[in-house]
Scaffold this motif. Sequence first.
Motif, PDB file in Angstrom:
ATOM      1  N   ALA A   1      -8.961   3.453  -9.292  1.00  0.00           N
ATOM      2  CA  ALA A   1      -8.721   3.418  -7.842  1.00  0.00           C
ATOM      3  C   ALA A   1      -9.962   3.886  -7.085  1.00  0.00           C
ATOM      4  O   ALA A   1     -10.558   4.905  -7.407  1.00  0.00           O
ATOM      5  CB  ALA A   1      -7.531   4.294  -7.478  1.00  0.00           C
ATOM      6  N   GLU A   2     -10.339   3.127  -6.084  1.00  0.00           N
ATOM      7  CA  GLU A   2     -11.541   3.445  -5.305  1.00  0.00           C
ATOM      8  C   GLU A   2     -11.330   4.683  -4.442  1.00  0.00           C
ATOM      9  O   GLU A   2     -10.364   4.775  -3.687  1.00  0.00           O
ATOM     10  CB  GLU A   2     -11.915   2.273  -4.406  1.00  0.00           C
ATOM     11  N   PRO A   3     -12.256   5.646  -4.564  1.00  0.00           N
ATOM     12  CA  PRO A   3     -12.163   6.839  -3.715  1.00  0.00           C
ATOM     13  C   PRO A   3     -12.438   6.501  -2.249  1.00  0.00           C
ATOM     14  O   PRO A   3     -13.235   5.607  -1.950  1.00  0.00           O
ATOM     15  CB  PRO A   3     -13.268   7.760  -4.247  1.00  0.00           C
TER      16      PRO A   3
ATOM     17  N   GLY B   1     -17.022   2.299 -23.686  1.00  0.00           N
ATOM     18  CA  GLY B   1     -17.086   0.914 -24.137  1.00  0.00           C
ATOM     19  C   GLY B   1     -16.345  -0.066 -23.258  1.00  0.00           C
ATOM     20  O   GLY B   1     -15.906  -1.113 -23.717  1.00  0.00           O
ATOM     21  N   ARG B   2     -16.212   0.264 -21.979  1.00  0.00           N
ATOM     22  CA  ARG B   2     -15.494  -0.597 -21.030  1.00  0.00           C
ATOM     23  C   ARG B   2     -16.409  -0.982 -19.881  1.00  0.00           C
ATOM     24  O   ARG B   2     -17.376  -0.304 -19.584  1.00  0.00           O
ATOM     25  CB  ARG B   2     -14.305   0.150 -20.438  1.00  0.00           C
ATOM     26  N   GLY B   3     -16.019  -2.032 -19.194  1.00  0.00           N
ATOM     27  CA  GLY B   3     -16.692  -2.390 -17.957  1.00  0.00           C
ATOM     28  C   GLY B   3     -16.240  -1.463 -16.837  1.00  0.00           C
ATOM     29  O   GLY B   3     -15.150  -0.894 -16.901  1.00  0.00           O
ATOM     30  N   ALA B   4     -17.069  -1.328 -15.840  1.00  0.00           N
ATOM     31  CA  ALA B   4     -16.761  -0.454 -14.703  1.00  0.00           C
ATOM     32  C   ALA B   4     -15.719  -1.100 -13.799  1.00  0.00           C
ATOM     33  O   ALA B   4     -15.601  -2.324 -13.750  1.00  0.00           O
ATOM     34  CB  ALA B   4     -18.035  -0.182 -13.910  1.00  0.00           C
ATOM     35  N   PRO B   5     -14.975  -0.281 -13.062  1.00  0.00           N
ATOM     36  CA  PRO B   5     -14.045  -0.843 -12.073  1.00  0.00           C
ATOM     37  C   PRO B   5     -14.810  -1.682 -11.044  1.00  0.00           C
ATOM     38  O   PRO B   5     -15.976  -1.398 -10.732  1.00  0.00           O
ATOM     39  CB  PRO B   5     -13.440   0.399 -11.405  1.00  0.00           C
ATOM     40  N   GLN B   6     -14.178  -2.681 -10.519  1.00  0.00           N
ATOM     41  CA  GLN B   6     -14.821  -3.615  -9.584  1.00  0.00           C
ATOM     42  C   GLN B   6     -15.380  -2.917  -8.346  1.00  0.00           C
ATOM     43  O   GLN B   6     -16.410  -3.303  -7.821  1.00  0.00           O
ATOM     44  CB  GLN B   6     -13.814  -4.699  -9.179  1.00  0.00           C
ATOM     45  N   TRP B   7     -14.714  -1.882  -7.868  1.00  0.00           N
ATOM     46  CA  TRP B   7     -15.108  -1.243  -6.614  1.00  0.00           C
ATOM     47  C   TRP B   7     -16.497  -0.625  -6.658  1.00  0.00           C
ATOM     48  O   TRP B   7     -17.113  -0.404  -5.615  1.00  0.00           O
ATOM     49  CB  TRP B   7     -14.076  -0.205  -6.180  1.00  0.00           C
ATOM     50  N   VAL B   8     -17.042  -0.348  -7.824  1.00  0.00           N
ATOM     51  CA  VAL B   8     -18.346   0.341  -7.906  1.00  0.00           C
ATOM     52  C   VAL B   8     -19.511  -0.548  -7.489  1.00  0.00           C
ATOM     53  O   VAL B   8     -20.563  -0.047  -7.103  1.00  0.00           O
ATOM     54  CB  VAL B   8     -18.616   0.925  -9.310  1.00  0.00           C
ATOM     55  N   GLU B   9     -19.347  -1.860  -7.555  1.00  0.00           N
ATOM     56  CA  GLU B   9     -20.458  -2.786  -7.341  1.00  0.00           C
ATOM     57  C   GLU B   9     -21.098  -2.702  -5.961  1.00  0.00           C
ATOM     58  O   GLU B   9     -22.287  -2.956  -5.820  1.00  0.00           O
ATOM     59  CB  GLU B   9     -20.021  -4.221  -7.635  1.00  0.00           C
ATOM     60  N   SER B  10     -20.349  -2.361  -4.964  1.00  0.00           N
ATOM     61  CA  SER B  10     -20.875  -2.376  -3.595  1.00  0.00           C
ATOM     62  C   SER B  10     -21.590  -1.087  -3.196  1.00  0.00           C
ATOM     63  O   SER B  10     -22.101  -0.998  -2.085  1.00  0.00           O
ATOM     64  CB  SER B  10     -19.737  -2.641  -2.609  1.00  0.00           C
TER      65      SER B  10
END
Length: 130
Positions: free
Chosen positions: A53-55, A79-88
């Motif tokens: 969940a995005e902070p 060993g996982r991909g990051a949550p989508q929200w981190v990209e921005s």
Amino acid sequence: MTDRVSPYEPLTLERLGALLAGADEARRWRLVAEFLEEYRWEPVDSRIDLLSAEPVPTGDEHWDVFLAALAEHLSAKDGRGAPQWVESRSLRRFWFPFNTRAARVDAMVHAPAAFRRRGVYVAAHELNVA
């Protein structure tokens, strides 16, 4: 009279972000250390739930980007991909949270990739508080 005891729930990154808002720097680092300790003790399979969940904004762009870098870094370690929200989230100017000459050099050499690519320079050992 019955006392209700809430079941233990580990600190999530979303909740950490809310706690960082308005806190002073020393308290912020204590909260990060607490989050990392709780994260470390959670089963690997459920850790992603602590990051997904995005902070909300903390009121400080540096810390908002730090949380994104932390989510990506911890995801990669598991060993996982990051949550989508981190990209921005990234900074236009480098930030050295520990801003002494020695700490800057250490961070330039040892900052994890997730932090470096966002402009946050903190040495990996600073994240090993637990």
